[in-house]
Design an enzyme around this catalytic site. Structure first.
Site, mmCIF file in Angstrom:
data_model
loop_
_atom_site.group_PDB
_atom_site.id
_atom_site.type_symbol
_atom_site.label_atom_id
_atom_site.label_comp_id
_atom_site.label_asym_id
_atom_site.label_seq_id
_atom_site.Cartn_x
_atom_site.Cartn_y
_atom_site.Cartn_z
ATOM 1 N N ARG A 139 47.974 36.043 53.252
ATOM 2 C CA ARG A 139 47.986 34.960 54.444
ATOM 3 C C ARG A 139 48.874 35.197 55.572
ATOM 4 N NH1 ARG A 139 44.847 33.437 50.786
ATOM 5 N NH2 ARG A 139 44.538 31.491 49.823
ATOM 6 N N ARG A 164 39.232 33.409 48.567
ATOM 7 C CA ARG A 164 40.200 33.791 49.699
ATOM 8 C C ARG A 164 41.195 34.811 49.670
ATOM 9 N NH1 ARG A 164 43.255 28.335 51.356
ATOM 10 N NH2 ARG A 164 44.030 29.630 53.078
ATOM 11 N N HIS A 220 50.439 35.538 47.831
ATOM 12 C CA HIS A 220 50.182 34.081 47.688
ATOM 13 C C HIS A 220 51.405 33.234 47.641
ATOM 14 C CE1 HIS A 220 48.317 30.071 46.494
ATOM 15 N NE2 HIS A 220 47.407 30.688 47.553
ATOM 16 N N GLU A 263 48.649 27.782 58.163
ATOM 17 C CA GLU A 263 48.363 28.945 57.506
ATOM 18 C C GLU A 263 46.984 29.459 57.862
ATOM 19 O OE1 GLU A 263 46.946 28.937 53.050
ATOM 20 O OE2 GLU A 263 48.223 26.757 53.069
#
Length: 161
Positions: A135, A131, A150, A120
């Site tokens: 992703r 963050r 997420h 990831e």
């Protein structure tokens, strides 16, 4: 002697029941035998035009391997192609303690593979104090997946488009 035989039979039956129960639990933990399909979120703007077969064999903008919708690299936020470039270059990554780490696929939304298959990477979210939720997940075979919530849903990235 009859009591000893009854105990042995009872223990044997109990052992069989425990083995069957363990098998059922393991099978349930593995999830469905087929990969998860597209999520309920709207993906109409993220894949190729609907209808027919796309250039990679998927129909209606769906990756035939993962069952997930395709998303063009150019349709991702501007920070995502930057992250893809860092992945191709091997870094450096903006969150070195978190990026390029094993992604466990606990949600089981990506095709099942052995532990360590997925990695990831954070896609920087401007203005976020942490963050953020965006992703890119990579597979050992070179496939790339996008999530902006997420890990609640994924799309397969069509790179170079």
């Amino acid at each position: 002697m009859k009591t000893l035989g009854s105990r042995q039979v009872l223990l044997g039956v109990l052992a069989v029941v425990l083995v069957v129960l363990a098998w059922v639990v393991v099978r349930a933990a593995q999830g469905p035998a087929t990969p998860a399909g597209p999520s309920a979120r709207d993906t109409t703007a993220s894949g190729p035009s609907a209808g027919g077969t796309d250039a990679t064999g998927g129909t209606d903008g769906t990756d035939p391997v993962s069952g997930l919708p395709w998303v063009a690299e150019s349709a991702l936020p501007t920070q995502a192609p930057e992250t893809l470039a860092l992945i191709r270059a091997g870094g450096p990554f903006p969150y070195p303690r978190s990026d390029n780490r094993t992604f466990a696929n606990r949600e089981r939304l990506l095709p099942p593979h052995t532990s360590g298959y997925y990695r990831e990477f954070t896609v920087v979210t401007p203005g976020s104090a942490d963050r953020g939720a965006r992703r890119i997940i990579t597979g050992n075979s070179g496939e790339r997946y996008w999530t902006d919530d997420h890990y609640a849903s994924f799309s397969r990235i069509r790179e170079g488009t």
